[in-house]
Design an enzyme around this catalytic site. Structure first.
Site, PDB file in Angstrom:
ATOM      1  N   GLU A 136       0.783  -1.224   0.000  1.00 61.13           N
ATOM      2  CA  GLU A 136       0.000   0.000   0.000  1.00 61.13           C
ATOM      3  C   GLU A 136       0.821   1.283   0.000  1.00 61.13           C
ATOM      4  OE1 GLU A 136      -3.452   0.126  -0.235  1.00 61.13           O
ATOM      5  OE2 GLU A 136      -3.071  -1.976  -0.737  1.00 61.13           O
ATOM      6  N   SER A 424     -48.417 -37.560  -0.842  1.00 58.84           N
ATOM      7  CA  SER A 424     -48.647 -38.713   0.042  1.00 58.84           C
ATOM      8  C   SER A 424     -47.788 -38.693   1.293  1.00 58.84           C
ATOM      9  CB  SER A 424     -48.385 -40.010  -0.729  1.00 58.84           C
ATOM     10  OG  SER A 424     -49.341 -40.169  -1.764  1.00 58.84           O
TER      11      SER A 424
END
Length: 718
Positions: A136, A424
């Site tokens: 950076e 079912s």
């Protein structure tokens, strides 16, 4: 003689020679300057005008510069005096975090903005500190907060790439980035704006905003030391997956403190600064490792790593922790967050720890089963979806998969959000109502053509899936082969209200169908509620509330703020009836429509379910240890092709449960075999509709039976 010599003898007669006078230095004013020919005409006039303008500009510039410098110093001084101590700027989150633990107390997911705790430039790993600076701001310890060289380079790159001078590369120093993270000292106010609006305002890239950041950065350089600025930066930077600060990110991705990361891990963490979401290792590990390799080269070029150390780190890239590989807990974590109290989950301002019922081994089993079946049993390109829920008999959810994409968060969860017709799979609750009235699995019913007149709708004639009729069958055989007509007859005989009451008390709380199609699963339910209802059958007939939260406490507190005592509720049917129903459901798996669910010689019980036009397919069942529910279908209700509950859902169930039970001893189901005594005949006469049902009821009552068509529950005669 002496006097003569002094005063005028012969020697005195000669006049004294005058000494040459030394020329006096000429005054400066009297010196003649070498004459410079003055140009005449327009050229000379232009040159004189240019010189005058330059002298004027210089006089204005240095005066304006002096004033600007004083004003800048005043602003910098004002900001510097208003800045709080550095220790107060480390945790800048607008909301709290939630850490989710599995049932063994291991972290498996995070939510919110996680803050792992404060780290300093002195306590973090030197590799991490060096990786941040190399990536950076390589001149961080040498500049005064701004880097004209970096800004000029960024502008040049932006222009060369066809962007605006301030678009793209920023050339910001770590100090300037920290000023942006602090939003120039403006705190977040949830009453005036949303968090997203606040973040957008803080990240604006206008010239005015950039100028303000520069002033604020200079003030920080005056107020704080370089290490303090770096400390603020390391604690406030967002690093993906909700992690704020390098300690939280290190814990999240590697399961260790930022003080202990090695060079490869440090490079991966530093690589998140440029684009946290894009380079997050939980999103794309390969991309994250490639970015880390670039940072390792930068560290080597700047002297932070030797050639040997760089090679070692590149040959041994960072590995994610087990919790990080599980990403963010997926559907289960989302469900727990949505079911817990909002002020301690979705909108918490505190750091909260939640212990859950999740079993990570079972969760992996469910995910692997889903992937295996779709990879080996489903045609490529199919858009069909599926969901899985595994729980204990008390309702404690052990695993949840809400769709084919297993490692997601915030996605549509088909296990808890999708209401679908049950088909079912609803039939066990019809027979539960009958068993509750004292009927036996060996009682019989006539499987024959049936037509019922429905007021307002006309005649309704249910049919079996095979379009065949099987005559006199036991209740066990009717459930085993999923016969529709017997299920409707039993439901009509015991009373729909009673069937609806039993199903509702077992946890199927959605609006249940009012007509005779109730027995065939025309009502909708979620998978988690269906699985919970089956858990009530396994535990002996008591209702359960599916739950995932065990207890909740604040970070650093030892005592929980709230606890869940368990999911078992009131009894719905007698334990004897529940055990008889388990016997009937065991026959579904061992001899009936659910045979594809068998594995390992275990006693298993369950029920298949397929809705009209095969839009939904279910298999829900249990062993003596766990209950699992499977749903399969399309999100847009497109009919499935060639799929029934006894097919792919049963296979997903088998693959899931076989993995879940690996290494577990064989345990018998808690079922009760029916006695060999006299059975009760529930056949209706040949007539159909309400008249035939009434005749059947009267015959049963006259014969001494205990049936009832109302919603009450008389004690059965024995």
């Amino acid at each position: 003689m002496v006097a003569d010599k002094r005063y005028g003898g012969k020697a005195a007669a000669k006049p004294a020679r005058k000494a040459k006078a030394k020329p006096k230095p000429a005054r400066r004013s009297q010196r003649k300057k070498p004459s410079r020919p003055r140009r005449g005409g327009l050229i000379g006039l232009g040159q004189r005008l240019i010189r005058w303008v330059i002298r004027l500009i210089w006089r204005v510039v240095w005066r304006v510069g002096l004033v600007a410098g004083v004003v800048l110093a005043l602003f910098v001084g004002y900001y510097a005096t208003s800045l709080p101590p550095a220790t107060e700027l480390l945790d800048g989150r607008a909301r709290g975090s939630v850490t989710l633990l599995d049932h063994e107390g291991r972290v498996f997911a995070w939510r919110g903005d996680q803050f792992g705790g404060a780290v300093t430039a002195q306590t973090v790993s030197p590799h991490l500190k060096n990786a941040i600076i190399a990536t950076e701001d390589r001149r961080f310890y040498r500049h005064f907060g701004l880097s004209p060289r970096g800004i000029a380079s960024a502008v040049r790159i932006n222009l060369s790439e066809g962007r605006g001078p301030l678009s793209g590369h920023g050339g910001s120093t770590i100090t300037q980035q920290t000023a942006k993270l602090l939003c120039l000292g403006v705190p977040y106010n949830p009453e005036t704006q949303s968090e997203a609006e606040y973040e957008t305002e803080c990240r604006r890239g206008t010239i005015k905003r950039k100028a303000s950041e520069a002033v604020y950065a200079l003030a920080m350089e005056v107020k704080y030391s370089k290490d303090e600025i770096l400390t603020i930066y390391m604690n406030r930077a967002f690093l993906g997956a909700g992690a704020r600060g390098f300690e939280a990110a290190s814990q999240r991705y590697f399961g260790k403190s930022a003080a202990n990361v090695d060079a490869a891990e440090a490079a991966m963490l530093a690589g998140l600064l440029v684009a946290p979401t894009r380079f997050a290792p939980t999103n794309d590990l390969t991309r994250s490792r490639n970015r880390a390799a670039t940072i390792l080269r930068l560290m080597n070029e700047q002297g932070f790593l030797s050639d040997a150390e760089t090679k070692t780190a590149q040959n041994n890239p960072a590995e994610l922790s087990e919790a990080a590989e599980a990403r963010s807990g997926g559907y289960f974590a989302d469900w727990v967050m949505s079911s817990g109290p909002e002020f301690f989950t979705r909108k918490t301002t505190e750091d909260v720890i939640i212990r859950t019922t999740l079993d990570q081994r079972i969760q992996r089993s469910a995910e692997d089963a889903m992937k295996w079946v779709f990879a080996n049993k489903v045609r490529e390109g199919s858009k069909a979806q599926a969901a899985i829920v595994v729980m204990s008999a008390d309702g404690a959810v052990r695993a949840m998969v809400g769709g084919r994409r297993t490692r997601v968060d915030g996605a549509f969860n088909r296990a808890v959000q999708a209401k679908r017709q049950t088909g079912s799979a609803f039939k066990p609750f019809v027979y539960a109502a009958a068993l509750d009235l004292g009927y036996s699995p060996n009682d019989t019913v006539e499987d024959e053509p049936l037509t019922i007149d429905i007021p307002g709708s006309g005649p309704w004639s249910p049919r079996n899936y095979t379009n065949r009729y099987y005559g006199t069958v036991t209740l066990t055989r009717a459930l085993q082969d999923s016969l529709n007509i017997p299920a409707v007859k039993v439901s009509e005989f015991v009373g729909r209200d009673l069937v609806r009451e039993v199903a509702t008390q077992f946890g199927l709380e959605s609006d249940l169908a009012a007509g005779p199609a109730l027995a065939l699963g025309a009502s909708e339910s979620t998978l988690i509620n269906m699985t919970g209802a089956y858990a009530g059958i396994l535990n002996g007939g008591s209702s359960v509330t599916p739950y995932g939260l065990i207890d909740l406490r604040l970070l650093d507190d030892k005592e929980p703020l709230m606890e869940t005592g368990g999911g078992i509720g009131e009894r719905v049917i007698p334990e004897e009836a529940a055990r008889q129903l388990i016997y009937m459901m065991e026959k579904v798996v061992s001899q009936g429509t659910g045979q594809r669910a068998q594995f390992g010689g275990r006693e298993l019980a369950g029920k298949t379910g397929t809705t009209q036009a095969a839009r939904d397919a279910w298999f829900v069942g249990f062993s003596a240890d766990y209950v699992a529910g499977i749903w399969m279908g399309y999100d847009d209700n497109t009919p499935l092709t060639g799929v029934t509950g006894g097919g792919l859902p049963a296979e997903i169930w088998r693959e899931t449960m076989s993995r879940v039970h690996e290494g577990m001893p064989l345990s018998p189901l808690p079922m009760m075999l029916p006695g060999q005594g006299e059975t009760r005949d529930t056949r209706t006469p040949t007539g159909s509709g309400p008249v035939g049902l009434l005749e059947s009821l009267l015959r049963d009552i006259l014969g001494g039976g205990g049936g009832a068509s109302s919603g009450t529950r008389p004690q059965p005669e024995r």
